[in-house]
Design a protein around this motif. Sequence first.
Motif, PDB file in Angstrom:
ATOM      1  N   GLY A  53       0.809  -1.213   0.000  1.00  0.00           N
ATOM      2  CA  GLY A  53       0.000   0.000   0.000  1.00  0.00           C
ATOM      3  C   GLY A  53       0.838   1.258   0.000  1.00  0.00           C
ATOM      4  N   ALA A  54       2.141   1.113  -0.219  1.00  0.00           N
ATOM      5  CA  ALA A  54       3.035   2.266  -0.106  1.00  0.00           C
ATOM      6  C   ALA A  54       3.319   2.942  -1.442  1.00  0.00           C
ATOM      7  CB  ALA A  54       4.350   1.831   0.533  1.00  0.00           C
ATOM      8  N   THR A  55       3.221   2.193  -2.535  1.00  0.00           N
ATOM      9  CA  THR A  55       3.650   2.708  -3.837  1.00  0.00           C
ATOM     10  C   THR A  55       2.454   3.218  -4.637  1.00  0.00           C
ATOM     11  OG1 THR A  55       5.337   0.987  -3.817  1.00  0.00           O
ATOM     12  CG2 THR A  55       5.003   2.168  -5.888  1.00  0.00           C
ATOM     13  N   LEU A  56       2.602   4.382  -5.231  1.00  0.00           N
ATOM     14  CA  LEU A  56       1.536   4.953  -6.060  1.00  0.00           C
ATOM     15  C   LEU A  56       1.554   4.269  -7.432  1.00  0.00           C
ATOM     16  CD1 LEU A  56      -0.617   7.291  -6.057  1.00  0.00           C
ATOM     17  CD2 LEU A  56       1.099   8.630  -7.286  1.00  0.00           C
ATOM     18  N   PRO A  57       0.459   3.604  -7.835  1.00  0.00           N
ATOM     19  CA  PRO A  57       0.444   2.949  -9.146  1.00  0.00           C
ATOM     20  C   PRO A  57       0.638   3.959 -10.279  1.00  0.00           C
ATOM     21  CG  PRO A  57      -1.360   2.136  -7.780  1.00  0.00           C
ATOM     22  CD  PRO A  57      -0.766   3.314  -7.064  1.00  0.00           C
ATOM     23  N   PRO A  58       1.296   3.554 -11.344  1.00  0.00           N
ATOM     24  CA  PRO A  58       1.499   4.456 -12.486  1.00  0.00           C
ATOM     25  C   PRO A  58       0.166   4.956 -13.044  1.00  0.00           C
ATOM     26  CG  PRO A  58       2.780   2.431 -12.720  1.00  0.00           C
ATOM     27  CD  PRO A  58       1.877   2.227 -11.558  1.00  0.00           C
ATOM     28  N   SER A  59       0.169   6.152 -13.577  1.00  0.00           N
ATOM     29  CA  SER A  59      -0.991   6.770 -14.249  1.00  0.00           C
ATOM     30  C   SER A  59      -2.111   7.168 -13.300  1.00  0.00           C
ATOM     31  CB  SER A  59      -1.563   5.846 -15.346  1.00  0.00           C
ATOM     32  OG  SER A  59      -0.561   5.463 -16.266  1.00  0.00           O
ATOM     33  N   LYS A 108       1.653   8.516   5.126  1.00  0.00           N
ATOM     34  CA  LYS A 108       2.017   7.282   4.429  1.00  0.00           C
ATOM     35  C   LYS A 108       2.701   7.617   3.097  1.00  0.00           C
ATOM     36  CE  LYS A 108      -0.447   3.495   4.418  1.00  0.00           C
ATOM     37  NZ  LYS A 108       0.168   2.547   5.362  1.00  0.00           N
ATOM     38  N   PRO A 109       3.676   6.809   2.695  1.00  0.00           N
ATOM     39  CA  PRO A 109       4.400   7.079   1.441  1.00  0.00           C
ATOM     40  C   PRO A 109       3.486   7.234   0.225  1.00  0.00           C
ATOM     41  CG  PRO A 109       5.524   5.377   2.707  1.00  0.00           C
ATOM     42  CD  PRO A 109       4.243   5.660   3.425  1.00  0.00           C
ATOM     43  N   LEU A 110       2.401   6.498   0.196  1.00  0.00           N
ATOM     44  CA  LEU A 110       1.463   6.594  -0.927  1.00  0.00           C
ATOM     45  C   LEU A 110       0.965   8.030  -1.096  1.00  0.00           C
ATOM     46  CD1 LEU A 110      -0.340   5.012  -3.058  1.00  0.00           C
ATOM     47  CD2 LEU A 110      -2.083   5.001  -1.278  1.00  0.00           C
ATOM     48  N   PHE A 111       0.623   8.674   0.036  1.00  0.00           N
ATOM     49  CA  PHE A 111       0.068  10.029  -0.028  1.00  0.00           C
ATOM     50  C   PHE A 111       1.161  11.063  -0.302  1.00  0.00           C
ATOM     51  CE2 PHE A 111      -2.948   7.983   3.162  1.00  0.00           C
ATOM     52  CZ  PHE A 111      -3.787   7.537   2.158  1.00  0.00           C
ATOM     53  N   LEU A 112       2.348  10.813   0.215  1.00  0.00           N
ATOM     54  CA  LEU A 112       3.459  11.718  -0.073  1.00  0.00           C
ATOM     55  C   LEU A 112       3.791  11.676  -1.568  1.00  0.00           C
ATOM     56  CD1 LEU A 112       5.768  10.925   3.001  1.00  0.00           C
ATOM     57  CD2 LEU A 112       4.093  12.776   2.749  1.00  0.00           C
ATOM     58  N   ALA A 113       3.735  10.484  -2.147  1.00  0.00           N
ATOM     59  CA  ALA A 113       3.980  10.343  -3.583  1.00  0.00           C
ATOM     60  C   ALA A 113       2.874  11.025  -4.385  1.00  0.00           C
ATOM     61  CB  ALA A 113       4.066   8.865  -3.956  1.00  0.00           C
ATOM     62  N   ALA A 114       1.629  10.907  -3.903  1.00  0.00           N
ATOM     63  CA  ALA A 114       0.506  11.551  -4.588  1.00  0.00           C
ATOM     64  C   ALA A 114       0.665  13.068  -4.560  1.00  0.00           C
ATOM     65  CB  ALA A 114      -0.807  11.136  -3.937  1.00  0.00           C
ATOM     66  N   ALA A 115       1.064  13.599  -3.407  1.00  0.00           N
ATOM     67  CA  ALA A 115       1.252  15.049  -3.289  1.00  0.00           C
ATOM     68  C   ALA A 115       2.360  15.528  -4.227  1.00  0.00           C
ATOM     69  CB  ALA A 115       1.583  15.411  -1.845  1.00  0.00           C
ATOM     70  N   ASP A 118      -1.681  10.897  17.599  1.00  0.00           N
ATOM     71  CA  ASP A 118      -0.653  10.183  16.840  1.00  0.00           C
ATOM     72  C   ASP A 118      -0.946  10.243  15.343  1.00  0.00           C
ATOM     73  OD1 ASP A 118      -2.953   8.667  17.219  1.00  0.00           O
ATOM     74  OD2 ASP A 118      -1.897   6.748  17.308  1.00  0.00           O
ATOM     75  N   TRP A 119      -2.234  10.286  14.982  1.00  0.00           N
ATOM     76  CA  TRP A 119      -2.651  10.326  13.573  1.00  0.00           C
ATOM     77  C   TRP A 119      -2.517  11.742  13.018  1.00  0.00           C
ATOM     78  CZ3 TRP A 119      -5.919  12.212   9.838  1.00  0.00           C
ATOM     79  CH2 TRP A 119      -6.228  11.394   8.748  1.00  0.00           C
ATOM     80  N   HIS A 120      -2.994  12.717  13.775  1.00  0.00           N
ATOM     81  CA  HIS A 120      -3.040  14.104  13.285  1.00  0.00           C
ATOM     82  C   HIS A 120      -1.726  14.860  13.485  1.00  0.00           C
ATOM     83  CE1 HIS A 120      -7.367  14.147  12.382  1.00  0.00           C
ATOM     84  NE2 HIS A 120      -7.477  13.354  13.416  1.00  0.00           N
ATOM     85  N   GLY A 121      -0.937  14.434  14.457  1.00  0.00           N
ATOM     86  CA  GLY A 121       0.348  15.068  14.686  1.00  0.00           C
ATOM     87  C   GLY A 121       0.343  16.124  15.766  1.00  0.00           C
TER      88      GLY A 121
END
Length: 480
Positions: A69-75, A89-96, A204-207
């Motif tokens: 669930g960490a990698t953003l799928p291509p396209s 999560k890395p997925l959202f950082l990649a999306a941003a 812990d979730w919101h920071g």
Amino acid sequence: MGSQEVSTVDWQGKHVTVAGLGVSGIPAARALHERGALVTAVNDGDDERARAQAAELEALGITVRLGDGATLPPSTELVVTAPGWQPDKPLFLAAAEAGVPVWGDVELAWRLRGDNGRKAAPWLAVTGTNGKTTTVRMLASILEAAGLRTAAVGNIGVSLLDAVLGETEYDVLAVELSSYQLHWAPSLRAHSAAVLNLAPDHLDWHGSMEAYAADKGRVYEGNTVACVYNVADPATEDLVREADVEEGCRAIGFTLGAPGPSQLGVVDGILVDRAFVANRQKQAQELAEVSDVNPPAPHNIANALAAAALARAFGVEPAAVRDGLRAFRPDAHRIEHVADIGEVAYVDDSKATNTHATEASLAAYDSIVWIAGGLAKGATFDELVTGAAKRLRGVVLMGADRALIHEALTRHAPEVPVVDLDRTDTGAMSEAVARAAELARPGDTVLLAPACASMDMFTNYNKRGEAFADAVRARADESA
């Protein structure tokens, strides 16, 4: 986007990644696939349950990627996430980084409402640290008493997607929203909304507390009629002040005291409205009696006032407020009276899983034998114990983090007798009830309000409450 406008998105051929299977992910993947989107569902877990869910989606032609669930799928052009996935999560950082928007299930439901060609029902939204579910269910009961087609949906267990895309055409929806859901709902614009209270939770979730409060405050953005706040909790009114609302939207307070203009409150045992009346400077409309609220504990009366405020904002008549509150029955394990044994009341509030909820629960009774403990989730208990010390006849502690409560009791209520059960097996509840009964005197309340999560000993708070109720009933049978 105004409250009554419906967003139209051309989903055909749009590459959408759905993050997380489960209660929100599977309906989201299905709905998007049905509309022609090219859906890839990703999930961190790769267990038996996840594989069964994946097979169900793959049979429809949806691509599923388990254990990653960490990698953003291509396209990917859009990510739709389950509410619990943390923003870092890395997925959202990649999306941003790629400029890809991220929506939650609530945002998707908001965008899809009216998609089936029918009228999009307005939303009356409720958030807060505690009391959300009770308030939303009270609100739905009031709306039903007014003859409106409605449902209690959202974080309450009924999928918002199912509500907006299902067969039933609703007049209005009573919507419970968590801080997680609000974080991922940028375009949500409710008819009216309430923030019941704010206390540290999910940090812990919101920071930070500031980020948590800001996400709660999103519920007010774009409100058209009323932003309902808690007079006793100034932080909720601060969120109203900061919100960008539609012209003419009003701030409506609720209070357990006598209400001022534009407030609902309590006068001589009567719930009254000084907000939705012709002359709020001089008039007050009777809505219901305190005895119509079940149970009439202070925090539950506050819930009822918030529900009434939202219903009145929607134009509901006073009689329907009264009838809806009378018809309402609280969920199990929420200040639930189990039995009276030897003039001692036994009350199950297993749902009180944090200190804020437990503070409200303890405030409802004059003399208490308190059963507490479990997983503290990083909480501290000094303030809770200080506030409740004068009400405590005794305390029975159980669970993994009971020592934290014991230490707070030693500091702030050293004269209160404490029974410390050094066991975390599920059978400990029977002993806890027996030891609480030994401490109790006629007129006391034995109160299960753990101030902690349950997962150290029980599957969930429901199972913990059931264990308490079973132990109490067994004791009642023995004394009969």
